[in-house]
Design an enzyme around this catalytic site. Structure first.
Site, mmCIF file in Angstrom:
data_model
loop_
_atom_site.group_PDB
_atom_site.id
_atom_site.type_symbol
_atom_site.label_atom_id
_atom_site.label_comp_id
_atom_site.label_asym_id
_atom_site.label_seq_id
_atom_site.Cartn_x
_atom_site.Cartn_y
_atom_site.Cartn_z
ATOM 1 N N LYS A 94 35.388 30.014 49.257
ATOM 2 C CA LYS A 94 35.847 31.383 49.023
ATOM 3 C C LYS A 94 35.128 31.920 47.806
ATOM 4 O O LYS A 94 35.055 31.258 46.765
ATOM 5 C CB LYS A 94 37.370 31.369 48.773
ATOM 6 C CG LYS A 94 37.960 32.708 48.432
ATOM 7 C CD LYS A 94 38.643 33.315 49.639
ATOM 8 C CE LYS A 94 38.864 34.795 49.503
ATOM 9 N NZ LYS A 94 37.718 35.636 49.894
ATOM 10 N N GLN A 115 33.264 29.718 40.429
ATOM 11 C CA GLN A 115 34.314 30.074 41.388
ATOM 12 C C GLN A 115 35.142 28.855 41.776
ATOM 13 O O GLN A 115 36.346 28.961 42.023
ATOM 14 C CB GLN A 115 33.648 30.675 42.631
ATOM 15 C CG GLN A 115 34.592 31.411 43.562
ATOM 16 C CD GLN A 115 34.878 32.832 43.114
ATOM 17 O OE1 GLN A 115 33.987 33.532 42.675
ATOM 18 N NE2 GLN A 115 36.127 33.264 43.214
ATOM 19 N N LYS A 130 29.708 31.528 46.728
ATOM 20 C CA LYS A 130 29.247 32.868 46.339
ATOM 21 C C LYS A 130 28.030 33.195 47.189
ATOM 22 O O LYS A 130 27.344 32.288 47.672
ATOM 23 C CB LYS A 130 28.855 32.887 44.860
ATOM 24 C CG LYS A 130 28.877 34.266 44.230
ATOM 25 C CD LYS A 130 30.262 34.678 43.798
ATOM 26 C CE LYS A 130 30.301 36.118 43.361
ATOM 27 N NZ LYS A 130 31.606 36.481 42.784
ATOM 28 N N GLY A 169 34.143 40.887 48.188
ATOM 29 C CA GLY A 169 33.205 41.773 47.495
ATOM 30 C C GLY A 169 32.856 41.252 46.109
ATOM 31 O O GLY A 169 33.441 40.295 45.620
ATOM 32 N N ASP A 170 31.890 41.860 45.487
ATOM 33 C CA ASP A 170 31.511 41.617 44.096
ATOM 34 C C ASP A 170 30.651 42.820 43.716
ATOM 35 O O ASP A 170 30.767 43.889 44.346
ATOM 36 C CB ASP A 170 30.761 40.283 43.959
ATOM 37 C CG ASP A 170 30.566 39.843 42.503
ATOM 38 O OD1 ASP A 170 31.546 39.435 41.867
ATOM 39 O OD2 ASP A 170 29.434 39.930 41.985
ATOM 40 N N THR A 213 41.611 42.444 40.274
ATOM 41 C CA THR A 213 40.813 41.777 39.235
ATOM 42 C C THR A 213 41.023 42.459 37.884
ATOM 43 O O THR A 213 41.288 41.793 36.871
ATOM 44 C CB THR A 213 39.321 41.772 39.619
ATOM 45 O OG1 THR A 213 39.193 41.224 40.926
ATOM 46 C CG2 THR A 213 38.508 40.949 38.637
ATOM 47 N N ASN A 244 34.559 48.579 39.926
ATOM 48 C CA ASN A 244 35.902 48.227 40.371
ATOM 49 C C ASN A 244 36.732 47.573 39.260
ATOM 50 O O ASN A 244 37.853 47.984 38.973
ATOM 51 C CB ASN A 244 35.778 47.293 41.588
ATOM 52 C CG ASN A 244 37.117 46.769 42.024
ATOM 53 O OD1 ASN A 244 37.620 45.797 41.468
ATOM 54 N ND2 ASN A 244 37.725 47.412 42.981
ATOM 55 N N SER A 383 42.930 37.875 47.106
ATOM 56 C CA SER A 383 42.158 37.561 48.320
ATOM 57 C C SER A 383 42.811 36.395 49.062
ATOM 58 O O SER A 383 42.886 36.392 50.297
ATOM 59 C CB SER A 383 40.720 37.166 47.959
ATOM 60 O OG SER A 383 39.923 38.296 47.802
HETATM 61 P P1 NDP Z 1 30.893 46.966 40.615
HETATM 62 O O1 NDP Z 1 29.635 46.959 41.392
HETATM 63 O O2 NDP Z 1 32.040 47.752 41.110
HETATM 64 O O3 NDP Z 1 30.587 47.438 39.111
HETATM 65 C C1 NDP Z 1 29.660 46.764 38.307
HETATM 66 C C2 NDP Z 1 29.520 47.512 37.018
HETATM 67 O O4 NDP Z 1 28.716 46.741 36.130
HETATM 68 C C3 NDP Z 1 28.811 48.834 37.185
HETATM 69 O O5 NDP Z 1 29.262 49.734 36.209
HETATM 70 C C4 NDP Z 1 27.361 48.451 36.938
HETATM 71 O O6 NDP Z 1 26.544 49.516 36.516
HETATM 72 C C5 NDP Z 1 27.520 47.441 35.823
HETATM 73 N N1 NDP Z 1 26.369 46.521 35.837
HETATM 74 C C6 NDP Z 1 25.946 45.771 36.868
HETATM 75 N N2 NDP Z 1 24.856 45.078 36.512
HETATM 76 C C7 NDP Z 1 24.597 45.426 35.240
HETATM 77 C C8 NDP Z 1 23.593 45.052 34.311
HETATM 78 N N3 NDP Z 1 22.644 44.178 34.640
HETATM 79 N N4 NDP Z 1 23.651 45.596 33.064
HETATM 80 C C9 NDP Z 1 24.625 46.486 32.730
HETATM 81 N N5 NDP Z 1 25.591 46.878 33.580
HETATM 82 C C10 NDP Z 1 25.575 46.354 34.803
HETATM 83 O O7 NDP Z 1 31.277 45.420 40.412
HETATM 84 P P2 NDP Z 1 32.671 44.799 40.010
HETATM 85 O O8 NDP Z 1 33.409 45.701 39.106
HETATM 86 O O9 NDP Z 1 33.325 44.311 41.255
HETATM 87 O O10 NDP Z 1 32.213 43.485 39.210
HETATM 88 C C11 NDP Z 1 32.008 43.477 37.798
HETATM 89 C C12 NDP Z 1 32.065 42.054 37.282
HETATM 90 O O11 NDP Z 1 33.335 41.478 37.621
HETATM 91 C C13 NDP Z 1 31.017 41.096 37.870
HETATM 92 O O12 NDP Z 1 30.660 40.148 36.882
HETATM 93 C C14 NDP Z 1 31.796 40.401 38.978
HETATM 94 O O13 NDP Z 1 31.232 39.149 39.311
HETATM 95 C C15 NDP Z 1 33.149 40.260 38.315
HETATM 96 N N6 NDP Z 1 34.254 40.038 39.234
HETATM 97 C C16 NDP Z 1 34.548 40.935 40.211
HETATM 98 C C17 NDP Z 1 35.619 40.699 41.064
HETATM 99 C C18 NDP Z 1 36.072 41.707 42.055
HETATM 100 O O14 NDP Z 1 37.160 41.523 42.608
HETATM 101 N N7 NDP Z 1 35.360 42.781 42.286
HETATM 102 C C19 NDP Z 1 36.389 39.433 41.002
HETATM 103 C C20 NDP Z 1 36.048 38.592 39.857
HETATM 104 C C21 NDP Z 1 34.993 38.886 39.048
HETATM 105 P P3 NDP Z 1 25.467 50.110 37.541
HETATM 106 O O15 NDP Z 1 26.268 50.851 38.575
HETATM 107 O O16 NDP Z 1 24.609 50.982 36.707
HETATM 108 O O17 NDP Z 1 24.723 48.918 38.125
#
Ligand code: NDP
Length: 452
Positions: A94, A115, A130, A169-170, A213, A244, A383
């Site tokens: 997962k 994970q 992943k 998703g991620d 999250t 997100n 999830s």
């Molecule tokens: P989203 O795609 O919804 O948002 C990601 C955010 O991070 C955007 O604002 C994006 O900006 C920014 N970002 C991405 N890459 C970079 C970078 N290299 N430098 C600076 N900013 C960056 O993703 P999530 O909110 O879902 O995920 C965010 C984090 O949380 C990740 O590390 C993910 O692995 C972790 N996570 C998410 C979960 C989930 O349920 N969604 C669960 C557990 C962990 P831009 O749009 O400009 O790329």
């Protein structure tokens, strides 16, 4: 069975580096966990004899595949897709799918490794995996994203299944992408099965999965503060990201009476000294999920706010910090600045946002510091609850899921305290606590299976 020669931490990491050349993120993640596990297993011969840590740090399998799709101009595009199945000792694989140009095999191996511990910490029966692709959804039309997702699933469907591996998703994979992929899975297999989580509510999704999250990271922060007799109310908060996780963390901080003054994206960060209230948050959610615009537009729209191009928000003075964007976005200088500016707690919504040196800064300063594998586990926990609902063909009410999420986050906090406390004061090493608590359950299941 012969008792193995014990290697020390440096020898172990040298071996990981040798076997995974150039995979810096993966080696970093293994290093971070191994430094705690080595101390814990020192006098526990079984774990050495059965090479448990070495086995967890070697994915069960890494599937890499070609993803071809046609863009709106009729050009054929070729991307690479992966699924890393790290460990299924305690349940089916997962973990999320990430679509971002920065995705590499190393990044996905680090995330699948993390994970494994995170899923174990939730107390639910889920293994670690992943996947994703170096595809960049930004600037693509809905039809392009759909064609990519369909092509991606046309290969991925062979490797997943509701009792085998259940992606979610991620970064870059939200409700839209999950919908396209689920539709293609259903079409290919003719099965309506809970093979993906994060689905829409109309077709088997769970209430509060989207919020889980971000909300969970704040519940964990709340637990840490309560443990030392404090709370979120009245605190000034810095958040990175605007996706997100970041937006839902902000929503929960507002509900608890804190004031969030920053958000960011890969272009830079915005600072709003008046605080980002719920109306402004609604505008941001529309900007990011419907208009798919840049955070810079916030400062053009709301007077009093400023945009800082190419910078991260860690220089803004705060009481609490929530890194919610991506890995290695908070380095040791940033950690030093946060501590110097009076930050008392950090809860990681993102995975491994703080690098190893930054973590050491927080540990030395003895501030409250929650690593992502504990703090952001709320997403995968819900999830897991989505999987249970799909298996039983039922839907639980929102209130029930909210209280389950709170209960799970409290449970994770308690497990971290159990394994990470004990310095003779109230200080809890949440990194050690999360690593050891996550490890023990997986390791004991692996021991039960023998050498497989
Ligand atoms: P989203 O795609 O919804 O948002 C990601 C955010 O991070 C955007 O604002 C994006 O900006 C920014 N970002 C991405 N890459 C970079 C970078 N290299 N430098 C600076 N900013 C960056 O993703 P999530 O909110 O879902 O995920 C965010 C984090 O949380 C990740 O590390 C993910 O692995 C972790 N996570 C998410 C979960 C989930 O349920 N969604 C669960 C557990 C962990 P831009 O749009 O400009 O790329």
């Amino acid at each position: 069975m012969a008792v193995s020669d014990h290697v020390n931490l440096a020898q172990f990491i040298a071996g990981v580096e040798r076997r995974n050349p150039g995979q810096t993120e993966f080696v970093q993640a293994v290093h971070e966990v191994a430094q705690d596990i080595f101390g814990y297993i020192e006098d526990k011969e079984k774990y050495h004899e059965y090479q448990i840590l070495r086995r967890i740090a070697e994915p069960d399998r890494v599937v890499s595949f070609r993803v071809c799709w046609e863009d709106d101009n009729g050009s054929i595009r070729v991307q690479r897709g992966w699924r890393v199945q790290n460990n299924n000792a305690i349940g089916p694989y997962k973990g999320g799918l990430r679509f971002h140009p920065s995705v590499t095999e190393s990044v996905l191996k680090f995330l699948a490794f993390e994970q494994t511990f995170k899923n174990s910490l939730t107390g639910l029966p889920m293994g670690g995996a992943k996947g994703g692709s170096n595809f960049n959804p930004k600037g693509k039309s809905d039809h392009e994203v759909m064609r990519f997702c369909q092509s991606f699933m046309t290969e991925l469907y062979r490797h997943v299944g509701d009792d085998v591996d259940i992606p979610a998703g991620d970064i870059g994979v939200g409700a839209r992408e999950i919908g396209y992929m689920f539709g293609q899975y259903k079409r290919i297999t003719n099965r309506f099965a809970g093979v993906l989580t994060g689905k829409g509510l109309e077709y088997g999704g769970s209430q509060i999965r989207t919020e889980a999250t971000g909300y969970g990271a704040v519940y964990f922060l709340q637990s840490m503060l309560e443990h030392v007799g404090d709370s979120v109310a009245g605190k000034r908060v810095v958040i990175s990201g605007s996706g997100n996780v970041a937006t839902h963390a902000l929503e929960k901080i507002n509900q608890l009476g804190g004031k969030v003054v920053t958000l960011s994206d890969s272009g830079g960060f915005i600072y709003d000294p008046d605080g980002i209230n719920d109306d402004k948050l609604a505008w941001i959610k529309h900007l990011k999920t419907v208009k798919r615009g840049r955070i810079a537009e916030y400062a053009e729209h709301f007077g009093g706010a400023t945009y800082h191009h190419g910078e991260r928000p860690w220089g803004v003075a705060c009481d609490l910090a929530l890194p919610c964007a991506t890995q290695n976005e908070l380095l040791s200088d940033d950690a030093t600045t946060l501590v110097a500016n009076g930050c008392i707690a950090v809860s990681e919504g993102a995975n491994m946002p703080t690098d190893l040196a930054g973590v050491q800064v927080f540990k030395r300063a003895k501030i409250l510091y929650a690593p992502g594998k504990a703090a952001n586990a709320g997403g995968v926990a819900v999830s897991g609850l989505e999987m249970s609902q799909n298996s039983a063909k039922i839907s639980w009410q929102e209130a029930e899921l909210q209280s389950l999420l709170i209960e799970i986050m409290h449970g994770i906090h308690a497990r971290c305290v159990e394994y990470g406390g004990g310095d003779g004061d109230t200080y809890v090493d949440y990194v050690r606590g999360a690593n050891i608590a996550g490890f023990v359950k997986v390791a004991d299941a692996m021991l039960a299976y023998g050498v497989v």
